[in-house]
Design an enzyme around this catalytic site. Structure first.
Site, PDB file in Angstrom:
ATOM      1  CG  HIS A  10      -1.778  -1.083   1.461  1.00  0.00           C
ATOM      2  ND1 HIS A  10      -3.098  -1.025   1.115  1.00  0.00           N
ATOM      3  CD2 HIS A  10      -1.573  -2.316   1.984  1.00  0.00           C
ATOM      4  CE1 HIS A  10      -3.683  -2.185   1.412  1.00  0.00           C
ATOM      5  NE2 HIS A  10      -2.773  -2.982   1.933  1.00  0.00           N
ATOM      6  CE1 TYR A  39      -2.162   0.046   4.773  1.00  0.00           C
ATOM      7  CE2 TYR A  39      -1.512   1.944   6.096  1.00  0.00           C
ATOM      8  CZ  TYR A  39      -2.202   1.402   5.028  1.00  0.00           C
ATOM      9  OH  TYR A  39      -2.930   2.242   4.205  1.00  0.00           O
ATOM     10  CG  HIS A 115      -5.197  -1.727  -1.515  1.00  0.00           C
ATOM     11  ND1 HIS A 115      -5.517  -0.592  -0.831  1.00  0.00           N
ATOM     12  CD2 HIS A 115      -6.264  -2.550  -1.377  1.00  0.00           C
ATOM     13  CE1 HIS A 115      -6.732  -0.735  -0.305  1.00  0.00           C
ATOM     14  NE2 HIS A 115      -7.195  -1.911  -0.624  1.00  0.00           N
ATOM     15  CE  LYS A 121      -9.704   1.300  -1.414  1.00  0.00           C
ATOM     16  NZ  LYS A 121      -9.713   2.272  -0.365  1.00  0.00           N
ATOM     17  CB  CYS A 123      -3.692   2.105  -2.888  1.00  0.00           C
ATOM     18  SG  CYS A 123      -2.706   1.387  -1.571  1.00  0.00           S
TER      19      CYS A 123
HETATM   20 ZN    ZN Z   1      -4.002   0.439   0.057  1.00  0.00          ZN
END
Ligand code: ZN
Length: 134
Positions: A10, A39, A115, A121, A123
């Site tokens: 991420h 995380y 991710h 996303k 990310c």
């Molecule tokens: Zn992420």
């Protein structure tokens, strides 16, 4: 120990060059209702790697994949206008490579993902497949 079959990368979705810490992310994630930072590892701009949630605990970083994954996050991911950008510093790049290699030794069956492979996303704002899966 949990079974780990994925290492998921991420970004913190913060602007390029801005320094944030595990404590900051912990605060943001608690505000979203998580018990603590979601995380397991965080890579700062200077390449230092900091512990978030303990690896033995389920993360909170990737819906549907938390049970069997380790989540790592580098600080950055947005340009100065807030648009997705690969903002990794050279030191972050080196640290990420080292961190992922270490985790792959620890969890030999784990595959490496971004991710964005599991959610709509940007990310982590770079192509994880290209860099970590040949
Ligand atoms: Zn992420």
């Amino acid at each position: 120990m949990r079974r780990i079959d994925k290492i998921i990368i991420h970004c913190s979705a913060t602007k390029e060059g801005q320094h944030f810490t595990v404590e900051d992310i912990d605060r943001w994630h608690k505000a979203r209702g998580f018990a603590k930072i979601g995380y397991h590892h965080v890579v700062y701009l200077d390449g230092s790697v900091h512990k978030g949630r303990n690896e033995s605990l389920l993360g909170a970083h990737c819906l549907g994949h938390n049970a069997t994954s380790v989540g790592i996050c580098y600080i950055g991911g947005l340009d100065e206008n807030g648009r997705p950008k690969d903002t990794r510093t050279d030191k972050q790049n080196e640290a990420l490579t080292r961190l992922v290699s270490g985790l792959q030794i620890k969890y030999p069956k784990a595959t490496v993902h971004g991710h964005n492979e599991f959610a709509a996303k940007a990310c982590p704002c770079f192509d994880v497949k290209k860099e970590f899966r040949l």
